[in-house]
Write a protein that holds these residues in place. Structure first.
Motif, PDB file in Angstrom:
ATOM      1  N   ALA A   4       3.382 -11.368   9.209  1.00  0.00           N
ATOM      2  CA  ALA A   4       3.167 -10.106   9.934  1.00  0.00           C
ATOM      3  C   ALA A   4       4.371  -9.770  10.812  1.00  0.00           C
ATOM      4  O   ALA A   4       4.777  -8.599  10.897  1.00  0.00           O
ATOM      5  CB  ALA A   4       1.894 -10.193  10.779  1.00  0.00           C
ATOM      6  N   GLU A   5       4.943 -10.776  11.449  1.00  0.00           N
ATOM      7  CA  GLU A   5       6.121 -10.544  12.292  1.00  0.00           C
ATOM      8  C   GLU A   5       7.287 -10.047  11.451  1.00  0.00           C
ATOM      9  O   GLU A   5       8.003  -9.125  11.850  1.00  0.00           O
ATOM     10  CB  GLU A   5       6.496 -11.834  13.031  1.00  0.00           C
ATOM     11  CG  GLU A   5       7.710 -11.701  13.913  1.00  0.00           C
ATOM     12  CD  GLU A   5       7.570 -10.660  15.014  1.00  0.00           C
ATOM     13  OE1 GLU A   5       8.600 -10.034  15.359  1.00  0.00           O
ATOM     14  OE2 GLU A   5       6.453 -10.442  15.525  1.00  0.00           O
ATOM     15  N   ASP A  16      -3.020  -0.111   9.401  1.00  0.00           N
ATOM     16  CA  ASP A  16      -3.942  -0.419  10.496  1.00  0.00           C
ATOM     17  C   ASP A  16      -4.811  -1.617  10.147  1.00  0.00           C
ATOM     18  O   ASP A  16      -5.008  -2.515  10.955  1.00  0.00           O
ATOM     19  CB  ASP A  16      -4.808   0.811  10.811  1.00  0.00           C
ATOM     20  CG  ASP A  16      -5.800   0.533  11.921  1.00  0.00           C
ATOM     21  OD1 ASP A  16      -5.360   0.156  13.020  1.00  0.00           O
ATOM     22  OD2 ASP A  16      -7.015   0.681  11.675  1.00  0.00           O
ATOM     23  N   ASP A  59      -4.144  -4.100   8.268  1.00  0.00           N
ATOM     24  CA  ASP A  59      -3.381  -5.342   8.269  1.00  0.00           C
ATOM     25  C   ASP A  59      -2.869  -5.746   9.654  1.00  0.00           C
ATOM     26  O   ASP A  59      -2.302  -6.827   9.806  1.00  0.00           O
ATOM     27  CB  ASP A  59      -2.219  -5.249   7.280  1.00  0.00           C
ATOM     28  CG  ASP A  59      -2.683  -5.373   5.836  1.00  0.00           C
ATOM     29  OD1 ASP A  59      -3.763  -5.947   5.602  1.00  0.00           O
ATOM     30  OD2 ASP A  59      -1.962  -4.894   4.946  1.00  0.00           O
ATOM     31  N   THR A  60      -3.068  -4.904  10.661  1.00  0.00           N
ATOM     32  CA  THR A  60      -2.680  -5.285  12.026  1.00  0.00           C
ATOM     33  C   THR A  60      -3.854  -5.852  12.818  1.00  0.00           C
ATOM     34  O   THR A  60      -3.659  -6.377  13.907  1.00  0.00           O
ATOM     35  CB  THR A  60      -2.106  -4.075  12.801  1.00  0.00           C
ATOM     36  OG1 THR A  60      -3.107  -3.062  12.894  1.00  0.00           O
ATOM     37  CG2 THR A  60      -0.855  -3.535  12.139  1.00  0.00           C
ATOM     38  N   ARG A  61      -5.054  -5.756  12.274  1.00  0.00           N
ATOM     39  CA  ARG A  61      -6.233  -6.296  12.968  1.00  0.00           C
ATOM     40  C   ARG A  61      -6.204  -7.821  12.948  1.00  0.00           C
ATOM     41  O   ARG A  61      -5.599  -8.422  12.064  1.00  0.00           O
ATOM     42  CB  ARG A  61      -7.513  -5.809  12.278  1.00  0.00           C
ATOM     43  CG  ARG A  61      -7.686  -4.320  12.366  1.00  0.00           C
ATOM     44  CD  ARG A  61      -8.935  -3.884  11.645  1.00  0.00           C
ATOM     45  NE  ARG A  61      -8.944  -2.436  11.510  1.00  0.00           N
ATOM     46  CZ  ARG A  61      -9.543  -1.778  10.555  1.00  0.00           C
ATOM     47  NH1 ARG A  61     -10.245  -2.434   9.644  1.00  0.00           N
ATOM     48  NH2 ARG A  61      -9.497  -0.470  10.512  1.00  0.00           N
ATOM     49  N   LEU A  92       3.069  -2.518   8.537  1.00  0.00           N
ATOM     50  CA  LEU A  92       1.681  -2.885   8.266  1.00  0.00           C
ATOM     51  C   LEU A  92       0.745  -1.690   8.447  1.00  0.00           C
ATOM     52  O   LEU A  92       0.933  -0.870   9.347  1.00  0.00           O
ATOM     53  CB  LEU A  92       1.241  -4.008   9.198  1.00  0.00           C
ATOM     54  CG  LEU A  92       2.052  -5.303   9.125  1.00  0.00           C
ATOM     55  CD1 LEU A  92       1.547  -6.308  10.148  1.00  0.00           C
ATOM     56  CD2 LEU A  92       2.013  -5.896   7.735  1.00  0.00           C
ATOM     57  N   HIS A 122       6.746  -6.399  10.549  1.00  0.00           N
ATOM     58  CA  HIS A 122       6.441  -5.558  11.717  1.00  0.00           C
ATOM     59  C   HIS A 122       6.895  -4.113  11.468  1.00  0.00           C
ATOM     60  O   HIS A 122       7.992  -3.869  10.999  1.00  0.00           O
ATOM     61  CB  HIS A 122       7.127  -6.115  12.965  1.00  0.00           C
ATOM     62  CG  HIS A 122       6.847  -5.328  14.185  1.00  0.00           C
ATOM     63  ND1 HIS A 122       5.641  -5.398  14.847  1.00  0.00           N
ATOM     64  CD2 HIS A 122       7.591  -4.417  14.846  1.00  0.00           C
ATOM     65  CE1 HIS A 122       5.668  -4.573  15.873  1.00  0.00           C
ATOM     66  NE2 HIS A 122       6.840  -3.968  15.894  1.00  0.00           N
TER      67      HIS A 122
END
Length: 182
Positions: free
Chosen positions: A111-112, A120, A122-124, A118, A115
């Motif tokens: 995820a980093e 929405d 995939d940011t949960r 992503l 950054h």
């Protein structure tokens, strides 16, 4: 329960612009067990995929080369220990909850690197699970949960690797599996 294999793989020429998804690949025995549960309880007209643990749902295809490198690097580590340890209630469905702090950490690394790219979804916060029933009436989901909870025992395993797929019209096109080697 249908014994015919699911048509979960996309065929023919690769669709340009298809989003990419990443899974934590289950070992064969756990995949067979969870997929049998999915075939038994998922509405057959909606069940187009095999059982799976999704890490990312929709990454832009433009990052494919970077993802190939990131996943290859992360797969050099030992296979993370995991455990199916209960039922996850989805409202209109049921999933098997997966406990694996190390996979959550690996997800954070990916995820980093992605950054700003992503969705929405995939940011949960990541809640690892295998969906075995979805898009049913809440009463039907609750009935399955009540039935399965007393029967379900913890199942320990190690994730096999990462899977990279292209999402094409509701089917997955396998691009590469990165097996843990550490």
């Amino acid at each position: 329960m249908s014994e015919a294999p699911l048509d979960w793989k996309a065929t023919g020429p690769r669709k340009p612009g298809a989003p990419l998804l990443i899974t934590a690949e289950l070992p064969a025995d756990v995949l067979a067990w969870t997929d049998a549960l999915r075939r038994q309880h998922y509405p057959p007209e909606r069940n187009r995929l095999r059982a799976h643990v999704t890490l990312f749902h929709a990454l832009p295809p433009s990052v494919e080369e970077e993802l190939l490198q990131v996943l290859a690097d992360l797969a050099r580590s030992p296979a993370p220990e995991a455990r199916i340890d209960g039922i996850m209630k989805l409202g209109k469905g049921t999933a098997l909850a997966v406990h694996c702090p190390e996979m959550v950490e690996l997800h954070a690394v990916i995820a980093e690197r992605m950054h700003g790219l992503l969705t929405d979804q995939d940011t949960r916060p990541l809640r690892l699970h295998v969906t075995i029933q979805n898009k049913v009436k809440p009463e039907e989901a609750k009935a399955l949960q009540v039935k399965l909870e007393p029967e379900l025992r913890p199942v320990s395993f190690r994730f096999r690797g990462f899977g990279l797929y292209a999402w094409e019209d509701g089917l997955w096109r396998p691009l590469r599996v990165f097996t843990f080697r550490g």
